[in-house]
Write a protein that holds these residues in place. Structure first.
Motif, PDB file in Angstrom:
ATOM      1  N   CYS A 137       0.835  -1.208   0.000  1.00  0.00           N
ATOM      2  CA  CYS A 137       0.000   0.000   0.000  1.00  0.00           C
ATOM      3  C   CYS A 137       0.872   1.261   0.000  1.00  0.00           C
ATOM      4  N   LYS A 138       0.242   2.369  -0.301  1.00  0.00           N
ATOM      5  CA  LYS A 138       0.941   3.657  -0.379  1.00  0.00           C
ATOM      6  C   LYS A 138       1.621   4.011   0.939  1.00  0.00           C
ATOM      7  N   GLU A 139       0.943   3.786   2.074  1.00  0.00           N
ATOM      8  CA  GLU A 139       1.531   4.140   3.368  1.00  0.00           C
ATOM      9  C   GLU A 139       2.800   3.336   3.648  1.00  0.00           C
ATOM     10  N   GLN A 141       4.740   1.979   1.361  1.00  0.00           N
ATOM     11  CA  GLN A 141       5.752   2.435   0.407  1.00  0.00           C
ATOM     12  C   GLN A 141       6.430   3.698   0.941  1.00  0.00           C
ATOM     13  N   ASP A 142       5.609   4.620   1.472  1.00  0.00           N
ATOM     14  CA  ASP A 142       6.147   5.865   1.998  1.00  0.00           C
ATOM     15  C   ASP A 142       7.075   5.629   3.192  1.00  0.00           C
TER      16      ASP A 142
END
Length: 145
Positions: A137-139, A141-142
């Motif tokens: 998910c994006k979170e 990845q960040d």
């Protein structure tokens, strides 16, 4: 449209089983929860209200809910079988984060159409399907940047 409670009662009756107070409490607790819930998570919710209901009763009742069409078992490849509402809910697919376990329910008419075309191309008549897309998910990845 029949209520989930009516469908479950009818299913139990056909199976020569009774709608016990415990099954009713488990059904109501399940219907009050949205998303994906394991038998253990549901048991932990229920025992706060009624400590006389055992974990095996919750597990068996969830299986009955799935058999009746009220619930659907989902497996996100993490070793935990979860259940989600099926009756009265639209079909959807799942995006699953392999890092944090976050799941997103996704509806995409174009993907549904492509799946139907693929089946038709190979001479299949679809009766049902499930699609799970695994990734990060994006979170998460960040966080890793």
């Amino acid at each position: 449209m029949k209520s989930a409670k009516d469908i479950f009662s009818e299913y139990l009756s056909k199976q020569r089983l009774k709608m016990t107070p415990q099954r009713r409490a488990i059904l109501e607790a399940f219907l009050n929860e949205e998303g994906h819930i394991s038998s253990e998570e549901l048991y932990n919710l229920i025992r706060k209200e009624d400590s006389s209901i055992g974990q095996a009763t919750v597990y068996r009742t969830l299986k009955l809910l799935a058999e009746s069409g009220i619930a659907k078992a989902v497996d996100f490849n993490d070793g935990v079988l979860r259940y989600e509402h099926k009756y009265g809910h639209d079909h959807h697919d799942h995006l699953v984060c392999e890092h944090c376990g976050k799941t997103i329910e996704a509806v995409d008419p174009e993907i549904e159409h492509l799946q139907e075309e693929l089946a038709k191309k190979h001479g299949f008549v679809l009766t049902h399907h499930e699609m799970y897309l695994f990734g990060v998910c994006k979170e998460c990845q960040d966080k890793s940047e």
